[in-house]
Structures are given as structure tokens and as C-alpha cells.
Design an enzyme around this catalytic site. Structure first.
Site, PDB file in Angstrom:
ATOM      1  CG  HIS A 185      34.701  54.241  31.723  1.00  0.00           C
ATOM      2  ND1 HIS A 185      35.977  54.742  31.508  1.00  0.00           N
ATOM      3  CD2 HIS A 185      33.967  54.638  30.657  1.00  0.00           C
ATOM      4  CE1 HIS A 185      35.996  55.431  30.382  1.00  0.00           C
ATOM      5  NE2 HIS A 185      34.798  55.381  29.831  1.00  0.00           N
ATOM      6  CE  LYS A 216      33.750  33.205  49.754  1.00  0.00           C
ATOM      7  NZ  LYS A 216      35.155  33.496  50.084  1.00  0.00           N
ATOM      8  CB  SER A 255      35.782  28.650  52.187  1.00  0.00           C
ATOM      9  OG  SER A 255      36.487  28.895  53.398  1.00  0.00           O
ATOM     10  CD  GLU A 299      38.904  33.198  42.429  1.00  0.00           C
ATOM     11  OE1 GLU A 299      39.182  34.109  43.208  1.00  0.00           O
ATOM     12  OE2 GLU A 299      38.520  32.080  42.815  1.00  0.00           O
TER      13      GLU A 299
END
Ligand code: ARG
Length: 495
Positions: free
Chosen positions: A194, A321, A315, A328
Site C-alpha cells: 500500500h 530540476k 527544466s 516517465e
């Protein structure tokens, strides 16, 4: 030689005047453009009109299926030899066609092949070029064959090759995961259910979970290959062939262990592609799970791992970043691969026997699914090879979260307390620990005994991460001995 292409140019109008038709009829009678009349197509004999431009561009598939050229020529050479064996072609005709096909292949290999507007698909393009090179003899190649059994053969040959390549990539991925696990084999990490800290496990054990998944994936591809590996040529368009061709001979030439048993099925069966797309989807799902974990683990919230700079992007606005774009994108592309599976299933749904042009839609789906998974496996392999593990963060993380509570309950069981009761006692202990912001291991024996008289100082030996891990020593458990044993087994299997 007068080619169909030219005769079409002479008849530019799409609807023919009777006068022009007459001219063309003359041309045909005098022996010109025998194989390519009004429509400009090899199949154009019965047509009075040239194919509409919109239809031409709507039906053309050569941009996609040109990728099959190696297999198409391989299949054509085997077909030609089979025709030779059946004495449908003389030995010299057979040799000339095979030689011609090899020349066409060389042109394609070297990027010198020139496709024309009339090339509907790769099969027609190759036959057209063959006939340009060796003359009307090229027209004998298609004897006893249809593009319907031809394309089925081509995809099967294509898949046979590409599935074994994919399995090799998956194996390399497994080797990298095993090596990464081995290099970090003493490191514990929080195991989750979980997405809540549950019990400590070895980092290697976690990575090896993916090795097991990939092992099953490979099994699915190998299993699908068995049904891919059946030779459909000789099925003709749908009913079989009039010619006394030895189908097993063709199969032998192409290394197929068996031939298809029903011509209708053979030209319209795409089950094997659906199976492959399904196996690809499952593999992609596995990659997406690891990707998701890498995204989480590399976040500032977890900081369990450091992704290699070379596999991240920045970024355009925020200078600090470092984004995990590769995992992804793998996560994102998973939907695309599932889409191809559903596409194939839907294309085949309620499709009447036998071949229907709908089936041409199979290839963009199959190719893209295969390419996407292959690219994802390759990039993830290299990313994992360069992944660094933040040992200190993991060491810290594994201390928290009450992950030794189950050890207390299991200890009480050894002291004769029924598990349910042991669970309840430990639950009360956990509650107090949480309220006081302490870990269970920090409690004194006297404190612990207020929860159960059965607790002795022997419990403390179990309240370490290492002890908790090493007790899970049955097959499949996270104990160091087990994991090391599995690493060795896998190394042997994958070497
Ligand atoms: N390009 C076609 C396909 O991919 C080849 C078979 C065409 N057959 C036909 N009768 N039009 O399925």
C-alpha cells in the site's frame, strides 16, 4: 519493355472514353503492358478505370510494410525453389528468378531501390522491380501464391527474428538487474505494501523481483514463437493452391517445423500477433512498474537512488530540476502499447473469413508495439546499469516505520502465544511507540513486559533489521543466504 506505369501515364483520365479504351485494347492485343493495363496495376486486368488517386494513397501500405522486404524476398526465393522442385519453373528459370530477387534485395539493402507511385505494398514493389530486371519471367514468381499467404509468411518470418532479438535484450536487462542487486546485496530497504513501510527487505531482493517478471515475459515470447513458427505459404488467396507444390519443402527451406493446416485460417489468422501484442503489453506493464519506482525513489521525498545525469533532462525554466523523463516516458508509452493490443483485437473482432483488407492495419500496430518495448528495454537497461543507490538514506529509512513489529508478534508465537493474540499485543505496543515517537527496539525489557509477560530478553536479538531479514529464509524469502543463492542461480541461467 513497356511497363504498366507508362501505359497509365498514356491514359491520364480517370474515366475512359470508349475511344481510349479501344486504344488500350489494341495495346494489349499487340502484346504491350500485358501485366499492367488500364488501372496501372498488376491486378488491373478486369478494371476499366485507373485507380483513383485518393484510393491509391488510402490503400498504399509500402511506407509501413517495406520493413518486411528481407523476409518477403527470403519467402519469394523459397517459393521460387518450390515451384522449381514441382517443375513449374525450369531449373534455369528458377536460377534467374532467384538471382533477380537477390539483386532486388541488394538494391533495397543499399537504399538504391526506387519505389514508384504504383507500388501498393512491398510485395508488389519487389515483383515490379524483379520484372524490370529479368523481364516477363518475373511474372512467373507469383504462380500459386497470393499476397494473402505471402504477407502472413512475411510477418511470421519477421516476428521469428524480432522476438528472439527482444528476448536477448530482455536477458541483458536481467543480467544488469542481477549485477546491480549483487553489488548492493547487503543493503536493506523498506519493503512496502500500500506504499506504506511494511517489512525490511534486501534491495537486491526487490530488484530480483523484476528479474522474475522478465523471466516470465521471455517465456511468453518463446511460447508465442511456437505458434508464429508455422508456414502459411501454399494457402493461396484463401482456398489453397492448384499447383503440386511441396509445402513441407518450402517450410524446410525457411526453417519452419510445420505448415498451416487450413488455408482459410492461414490467410486470416492473426492470433499469433495478438499473443505477441499481449506479451508486449505485459512486459511494458512490468517496465512501467519499475519506472514508477525509479520516479518515486529518485524524488526528494525518497532519495533512495540517484539516476544518472546522462539519463535525465532538465527544466527550461527551473535551473535546479533534474527530471526522470526516461522512466516517465516508459510509463507513458505503456498506454500506447496496450492501445495496439486493443487495436489488433478490435480489428479481428467479428471479421468474417478469410482475408479482408482490414488486416493490413495489423502491421502499424505490431511494429510500433514491438519498437516501443524494444526501445524501452534498451534504455532502461542502460539506466539501471548506471543507477547509484543511496546507501545511507536506505539505512536510515529502514530504521523507521515500526517495520519490526511483525518480528515481535512472531517472537510471541514462539513463546506459545496464538498469532491473533500476539498480533493484538504487538498492536498495543506499536500504538504506544507511535505516541511516544519511539522505535520498538528502544524499549527496555521491563517496558516490553508490561505488554506481555511472555517477553524475555531473547526478543532483542530479533529486533534488528538483519535478523528480521535473515529469518525469511524459506525459498523465495529475502534472507541474505536465499538472495545470494538466487543471484548465483540467475547468473548461471543467464550466462
Ligand atoms: N498489403 C496487404 C496487407 O498488408 C497485403 C495483402 C493484400 N491482399 C489483397 N488481396 N489486397 O495485408
Amino acid at each position: 519493355r513497356c511497363r504498366g506505369v507508362h501505359s497509365v501515364e498514356r491514359v491520364a483520365a480517370e474515366d475512359q472514353s470508349p475511344k481510349k479504351e479501344g486504344l488500350l485494347l489494341m495495346a494489349r492485343v499487340t502484346g504491350h503492358s500485358a501485366a499492367a493495363p488500364e488501372s496501372g496495376k498488376a491486378w488491373g486486368g478486369r478494371f476499366r478505370q485507373k485507380t483513383n488517386r485518393l484510393v491509391e494513397s488510402f490503400t498504399v501500405s509500402v511506407a509501413v510494410d517495406r520493413r518486411l522486404y528481407v523476409y518477403d524476398i527470403q519467402g519469394s526465393i523459397a517459393h521460387c525453389k518450390t515451384l522449381g522442385k514441382a517443375r513449374i519453373l525450369t531449373p534455369s528459370e528458377t536460377r534467374a528468378i532467384v538471382k533477380g530477387l537477390e539483386s532486388v534485395k541488394t538494391e533495397l539493402d543499399r537504399g538504391r531501390f526506387r519505389f514508384t507511385q504504383q507500388d501498393e505494398d512491398i510485395h508488389m514493389a519487389i515483383e515490379r522491380r524483379l520484372t524490370e530486371l529479368i523481364g516477363s519471367l518475373g511474372g512467373k514468381l507469383h504462380t500459386g501464391r497470393s499476397r494473402n499467404d505471402q504477407v502472413a509468411l512475411d510477418i511470421r518470418l519477421f516476428l521469428r527474428d524480432h522476438l528472439s532479438q527482444l528476448v536477448a535484450h530482455l536477458e541483458k536487462f536481467q543480467r544488469v538487474l542481477v549485477a546491480k542487486g549483487k553489488a548492493n546485496r547487503t543493503i536493506a530497504m523498506p519493503g512496502y505494501t500500500h506504499l506504506q513501510r511494511a517489512q525490511p527487505v534486501l534491495f537486491a531482493h526487490h530488484l530480483l523481483a523484476y528479474v522474475e517478471m522478465i523471466e516470465r515475459d521471455k517465456g511468453r515470447f518463446r511460447d508465442a514463437s511456437v505458434r508464429v513458427n508455422v508456414m502459411p505459404l501454399g494457402s493461396g488467396a484463401l482456398a489453397g493452391t492448384n499447383y503440386p507444390v511441396d509445402r513441407r519443402f518450402t517450410a524446410g527451406l525457411l526453417g519452419f517445423p510445420s505448415v498451416t493446416q487450413n488455408s482459410l485460417d492461414a490467410v486470416s489468422d492473426r492470433d499469433f500477433m495478438i499473443e505477441v501484442a499481449s506479451a508486449l503489453s505485459i512486459t511494458m506493464m512490468h517496465l512501467s512498474r519499475l519506472s514508477e519506482e525509479l520516479i518515486l525513489w529518485s524524488s526528494q521525498e525518497f532519495q533512495f537512488v540517484e539516476l544518472p545525469d546522462a539519463f535525465c533532462t532538465g527544466s527550461s525554466m527551473m535551473p535546479q530540476k533534474k527530471n526522470p523523463d526516461v522512466p516517465e516516458l516508459i510509463r507513458g508509452k505503456t498506454g500506447r502499447v496496450y492501445g495496439h493490443l486493443v487495436n489488433l483485437l478490435t480489428t479481428l473482432k467479428a471479421l468474417p473469413l478469410s482475408y479482408n483488407r482490414d488486416l493490413q492495419e495489423d502491421k502499424p500496430a505490431l511494429f510500433d508495439a514491438l519498437d516501443t518495448v524494444t526501445a524501452s528495454v534498451k534504455v532502461l537497461t542502460e539506466l539501471m546499469r548506471r543507477l547509484t543507490v543511496n546507501r545511507d538514506v536506505l539505512k536510515q529509512a529502514v530504521q523507521g516505520g515500526g517495520m519490526l513489529a511483525t518480528e515481535v508478534a512472531d517472537y510471541l508465537v514462539t513463546r506459545g502465544v496464538p498469532f491473533r493474540e500476539a498480533h493484538a499485543i504487538t498492536g498495543r505496543l506499536v500504538r504506544v511507540a507511535l505516541d511516544q515517537g519511539r522505535e520498538i527496539a528502544s524499549f527496555s525489557l521491563n517496558e516490553l513486559r508490561t505488554f506481555s509477560e511472555r517477553i524475555e530478553k531473547g526478543l532483542f536479538a530479533r529486533l534488528t533489521i538483519t535478523a528480521a531479514i535473515d529469518r525469511k529464509s524459506q525459498i523465495g524469502g529475502t534472507a541474505r543466504t536465499r538472495v545470494e543463492q538466487r543471484i548465483q542461480e540467475l547468473e548461471r541461467m543467464l550466462s
